[in-house]
Design a protein around this motif. Structure first.
Motif, short mmCIF file in Angstrom:
data_model
loop_
_atom_site.label_atom_id
_atom_site.label_comp_id
_atom_site.label_asym_id
_atom_site.label_seq_id
_atom_site.Cartn_x
_atom_site.Cartn_y
_atom_site.Cartn_z
N THR A 1 7.90 -3.37 -1.49
CA THR A 1 8.63 -2.73 -2.78
C THR A 1 9.77 -2.23 -2.24
O THR A 1 9.84 -1.57 -1.06
CB THR A 1 7.73 -1.60 -3.30
OG1 THR A 1 6.49 -2.26 -4.09
CG2 THR A 1 8.52 -0.87 -4.46
N PRO B 1 6.38 5.60 -9.14
CA PRO B 1 5.38 5.71 -10.03
C PRO B 1 4.72 4.06 -10.04
O PRO B 1 5.33 3.20 -10.15
CB PRO B 1 5.67 6.14 -11.46
CG PRO B 1 6.96 6.99 -11.11
CD PRO B 1 7.54 6.41 -10.01
N ASP B 2 3.34 4.19 -10.35
CA ASP B 2 2.65 2.78 -10.18
C ASP B 2 3.17 2.01 -11.46
O ASP B 2 3.46 0.68 -11.26
CB ASP B 2 1.15 2.83 -10.24
CG ASP B 2 0.67 3.35 -9.05
OD1 ASP B 2 1.55 3.28 -7.85
OD2 ASP B 2 -0.44 4.14 -9.23
N SER B 3 3.59 2.61 -12.45
CA SER B 3 4.01 1.84 -13.67
C SER B 3 5.24 1.20 -13.42
O SER B 3 5.52 0.11 -13.99
CB SER B 3 4.06 3.04 -14.84
OG SER B 3 5.13 4.10 -14.58
N HIS C 1 2.40 -9.60 -4.13
CA HIS C 1 3.06 -8.48 -3.81
C HIS C 1 3.53 -8.46 -2.37
O HIS C 1 2.49 -8.17 -1.49
CB HIS C 1 2.46 -7.20 -4.31
CG HIS C 1 3.37 -6.15 -4.37
ND1 HIS C 1 2.85 -4.86 -4.74
CD2 HIS C 1 4.60 -5.89 -3.66
CE1 HIS C 1 4.03 -3.90 -4.69
NE2 HIS C 1 4.94 -4.42 -3.86
N ILE D 1 6.27 0.14 -10.52
CA ILE D 1 6.18 -0.97 -9.54
C ILE D 1 5.57 -1.95 -10.52
O ILE D 1 6.12 -3.39 -10.19
CB ILE D 1 5.10 -0.47 -8.44
CG1 ILE D 1 5.92 0.66 -7.45
CG2 ILE D 1 4.63 -1.64 -7.64
CD1 ILE D 1 5.00 0.98 -6.38
N GLU D 2 4.43 -1.83 -11.23
CA GLU D 2 4.06 -2.86 -12.06
C GLU D 2 4.84 -3.68 -12.91
O GLU D 2 4.75 -4.83 -13.13
CB GLU D 2 2.74 -2.38 -12.91
CG GLU D 2 1.86 -3.05 -13.53
CD GLU D 2 1.16 -4.25 -12.79
OE1 GLU D 2 0.96 -5.17 -13.31
OE2 GLU D 2 0.94 -3.69 -11.68
N ILE E 1 8.06 6.78 -2.80
CA ILE E 1 7.00 5.86 -3.51
C ILE E 1 7.49 6.13 -5.06
O ILE E 1 7.16 7.24 -5.66
CB ILE E 1 5.76 6.39 -3.04
CG1 ILE E 1 5.51 6.27 -1.73
CG2 ILE E 1 4.58 5.73 -3.92
CD1 ILE E 1 3.97 6.63 -0.86
N ASP F 1 0.81 -1.29 -0.03
CA ASP F 1 0.04 -0.08 0.22
C ASP F 1 0.97 1.15 -0.08
O ASP F 1 0.21 2.20 0.00
CB ASP F 1 -1.00 -0.04 1.27
CG ASP F 1 -2.00 -1.13 1.31
OD1 ASP F 1 -2.55 -1.42 0.10
OD2 ASP F 1 -2.17 -1.64 2.15
N GLY F 2 2.39 1.13 0.05
CA GLY F 2 3.07 2.30 0.08
C GLY F 2 3.43 2.79 1.30
O GLY F 2 4.16 3.92 1.32
#
Length: 636
Positions: A345, A307-309, A342, A311-312, A305, A290-291
Motif C-alpha cells: 500500500t 483506514p481499512d475501507s 495485495h 485500502i479495500e 496506516i 500487514d501495515g
C-alpha cells in the motif's frame, strides 16, 4: 424712467412679455401713426430675432448634449451608465416627463425596458411587451419614429391590459419613440413621454433620433467590448490551460524519467518513495499488506496506516482513493497488486487533494513499486530456493560427499570449515515464506545459508558466540517481519556433519521454548539444560550428546582408569550429600568418597554443585543409570 428699446431687450434676453409691454405702452402714449407703424415693424423684427436666438440656443444645447454623449461613448466603461445618460439627456432636451429605452430580448421573443428616467411608479420600469404591441410595436415594425399625443386613446396602437394599467399609473399620455438601428436591424427603441397631451415637432423627432443613434452605437460598442473582453478572457484561459498542460507534461516526464532511473539502476522501494515525495511534494509511506512500513520519504513521521475501507476500495478498483484525515491533511491511498494479490500500500499525504495528473503519477508509481516488489520477491525466492536446497541437502545427509557441499557453499562465499552458528527460528503470525525471504537477505550479508524446514527458518551464519551472534541476527529478523521471533541456537559448528548435529540441537531448543510458552526468546542447550530433553524433540544420538556434555569428562575418566566416580556421584545425590551414607552404600571410607568428589569437581568444575547445574547432572545420572540397567538386562 426711460423705456428700453427692442434692441436693448434683445441684448438682455428679456422675456416675450416685456416686448409686448413695450409695444403696448408706445401705442398708448404715441399719437403719431407713422411712428407707431415703424415701432410695430421693429417689434416684428425683434420677435423674429428673439425666436431665432432661442432656436440657436436650443440647437447649441442639443449639439452640446450630442457631443457629450459622443464623449461618453469614446470613454465607454459602463454601458448602463452611458444609456442612463442618453435617456436623461433626451428627457431634458425634449422637456419630457419620462424618458426610457427598451430593447428586444431575442431569447424570450419580447421586449423590455432597460433604462428609465423620471418614472414614478414601480410597475412601469418592469414592463415587458410582446413584439408588435404599444409604441414599441409601431417603432420596431416600421423601423421609423412614431409619436402619439394621447397613448391610451390612440387606436392605431395594439394595446395590452397590463401595459395600459402601468401607463395609467405612470400618468403618461403623449409618447415619442425612435428606433435603435444597427446595420439596418431594429434592436430596440428610445422613447420620451409626457403626462399631458403634446405634439412633438420634427426637430424633436430628429433630436431624439440622433440620441437613439448614439444609444445604438453604445450598445454595439458594449457588445464588441464584451466580445473582445470575452475573447481575451478565453485566450487567457487557453494560455493558462496550455501552461498547466505543459507543466503537467514536464512533471509527468520528470516522474517517468526518475522512476525509470530507479529501475535501471537497481533501486529499491525506498528510492521510489523518495521520487514520489519529491515530485508530488508530500509525505510517502509504503506499507506491506500487514501495515508494516517498507519505506518512508518526504519527512513522513507518525503512522501512515489508512483506514481499512480506503485500502479495500483502492484494492478493488485499482485506482487511488482519497480520505481527509484532518484539516490540511489529505491522504491518497493506492495499492500495488499482482492480479488479486495485495503486494503493498502506498500512502501519499499532503495538504491539498490530488489533481488528475497527480493521481496518474501516483498510480504509475504504484505500478513501479509492484514491479520492484515482484522482482525482489523473484530474486529472493530464487536465492532462497538455491541456498535452501543446499542447506536442506546438508542437514538431511551431511555424510554424502562433504566436498561437494563445501564447493556448493563456496559459490555463495560460505566457508563450511569455518566456525558457524546454527539458528532454528519460528516467526509468529507471519507467512513462512516471508520469514524465509527475510532470513535469506540477512545471511547473504554474512555469507551464510538459510532455508525452510517445515514451519521453521534455519540460518547458518559464521561466528563463535552462539547467543551473541543469534541475538543480532534475530533482532534484525524481527524488524524485517514486524513480529516476534523465537529461536533455538547451537554451535559453533565446523564442517557439514557438525552443522547437521547443531541443527538438531537448535531445533530441540526451539521446541523447548515453544513448549514452555516463551515466545520471542532465544536459548541454547546450556540455557535450557535438561528441559530440552523433556520438552524438545529428542533422538538417541542427542541423548548421547547430552550425557557427553554434562558427564563426559567423568565417564571418560572412569573408562580409562576403571574408577567409580560416576557411581559415587550418583550415590551422593541419592543420599542427599552425606559422605558417610555414600561410604556405607559403596562400602568405602568417607575420606575416599571425599577424594572422589574432589576429582569430580576437577573434571566438571565446582559449579556442578549449584542447584541449576546439579539438576542437569542428576538428570544425566538418571539416564546413565537407566542405560546401565538396560545393559545388565541385555547380558546373558
Amino acid at each position: 424712467m426711460t423705456r428700453r428699446s427692442f434692441i436693448e431687450l434683445l441684448d438682455d434676453e428679456a422675456p416675450a412679455d416685456e416686448f409686448y409691454e413695450r409695444l403696448r405702452l408706445a401705442e398708448r402714449d404715441c399719437a403719431d401713426e407713422g411712428e407707431l407703424e415703424v415701432l410695430r415693424q421693429e417689434f416684428a423684427v425683434a420677435m423674429r430675432v428673439r425666436s431665432r436666438m432661442a432656436w440657436q440656443r436650443q440647437h447649441e444645447s442639443e449639439l452640446r448634449a450630442l457631443y457629450e454623449t459622443a464623449n461618453d461613448l469614446t470613454a465607454l466603461r459602463d454601458v448602463d451608465a452611458v444609456l442612463s445618460a442618453i435617456v436623461r439627456r433626451a428627457r431634458q432636451l425634449l422637456a419630457a416627463d419620462v424618458g426610457y429605452l427598451s430593447l428586444i430580448d431575442d431569447e424570450r421573443g419580447d421586449c423590455y425596458i432597460r433604462t428609465t428616467d423620471g418614472s414614478q411608479s414601480a410597475a412601469f420600469p418592469a414592463l415587458r411587451l410582446p413584439l408588435g404591441t404599444g409604441v414599441l410595436g409601431m417603432v420596431m415594425d416600421n423601423a421609423t419614429p412614431y409619436a402619439t399625443d394621447n397613448y391610451l386613446a390612440d387606436t392605431g396602437i395594439v394595446h395590452l391590459g397590463h401595459v395600459d394599467t402601468a401607463t395609467t399609473e405612470e400618468g403618461i399620455l403623449a409618447v415619442l419613440g425612435v428606433p435603435l438601428l444597427l446595420n439596418g436591424s431594429v434592436m430596440g427603441a428610445l422613447l420620451v413621454a409626457n403626462r399631458s397631451p403634446r405634439t412633438f415637432s420634427h426637430d424633436e423627432v430628429a433630436l431624439l433620433g440622433s440620441l437613439g443613434a448614439h444609444a445604438a452605437v453604445a450598445l454595439e460598442n458594449a457588445r464588441l467590448f464584451e466580445e473582445a473582453r470575452s475573447a481575451v478572457r478565453d485566450l487567457n484561459e487557453v494560455n493558462a490551460e496550455v501552461r498547466a498542460y505543459t507543466e503537467s507534461l514536464e512533471l509527468a516526464a520528470s516522474a517517468h524519467d526518475r522512476l525509470a532511473d530507479v529501475l535501471l539502476q537497481g533501486g529499491g522501494v525506498a528510492d521510489v518513495a523518495r521520487v514520489l515525495a519529491d515530485v508530488l511534494t508530500g509525505q510517502v509511506w509504503v506499507l506491506d499488506p500487514d501495515g508494516h512500513e517498507l519505506a518512508v520519504a518526504g519527512g513522513a513521521c507518525g503512522p501512515g496506516i489508512p483506514p481499512d475501507s480506503a485500502i479495500e476500495e483502492a484494492l478493488q478498483t485499482g485506482h487511488a482513493t482519497e480520505i481527509t484525515m484532518a484539516p490540511n491533511d489529505v491522504r491518497a491511498v493506492a495499492v500495488a497488486r499482482a492480479g488479486s494479490q495485495h503486494l503493498a500500500t502506498v500512502v501519499l499525504g499532503r495538504g491539498t487533494p490530488l489533481r488528475e495528473l497527480d493521481r496518474r503519477i501516483l498510480e504509475r508509481t504504484v505500478v513501479v513499486t509492484g514491479l520492484l516488489l515482484m522482482f525482489q520477491r523473484t530474486v529472493a525466492e530464487a536465492e532462497e530456493r538455491v541456498r535452501g536446497e543446499l542447506l536442506d541437502d546438508l542437514l538431511s545427509d551431511p555424510h554424502r560427499d562433504p566436498d561437494t557441499f563445501r564447493e556448493r557453499a563456496r559459490r555463495y562465499r560460505a566457508d563450511l570449515d569455518a566456525p558457524h552458528i546454527v539458528i532454528v527460528a519460528r516467526a509468529h503470525g507471519v507467512e513462512r515464506h516471508r520469514g524465509a525471504g527475510a532470513a535469506a537477505e540477512l545471511v547473504t550479508e554474512h555469507h551464510g545459508l538459510a532455508g525452510l524446514r517445515g514451519d521453521d527458518v534455519v540460518l547458518v551464519v559464521p561466528g563463535n558466540d552462539p547467543l551473541g551472534t543469534a541475538g543480532g541476527i534475530i533482532s534484525r529478523l524481527r524488524n524485517a517481519v514486524g513480529n516476534d521471533v523465537t529461536a533455538g541456537v547451537a554451535g559453533p559448528a565446523v564442517g557439514p556433519q557438525s552443522i547437521a548435529e547443531c541443527y538438531r540441537e537448535a531445533q530441540q531448543c526451539l521446541g523447548a521454548l515453544l513448549s514452555l510458552d516463551r515466545p520471542g526468546e532465544i536459548a541454547d542447550a546450556r540455557a535450557l539444560g535438561f528441559a530440552r530433553f523433556l520438552l524438545g524433540r529428542t533422538e538417541e544420538t542427542e541423548v548421547d550428546d547430552y550425557l557427553s556434555r554434562v558427564l563426559g569428562p567423568v565417564l571418560a575418566y572412569d573408562a580409562r582408569r576403571g574408577t567409580k566416580l560416576t557411581a559415587t556421584l550418583d550415590a551422593w545425590f541419592a543420599v542427599g550429600g552425606s559422605l558417610g551414607a555414600v561410604g556405607s552404600r559403596l562400602h568405602v571410607h568417607a575420606n575416599t568418597v571425599a577424594q572422589r568428589l574432589e576429582r569430580v569437581s576437577a573434571l566438571l568444575g565446582d559449579e556442578w554443585r549449584r542447584p541449576d547445574r546439579a539438576l542437569d547432572v542428576q538428570l544425566a545420572l538418571r539416564i546413565w543409570r537407566m542405560r546401565q540397567d538396560q545393559n545388565r538386562r541385555r547380558q546373558p
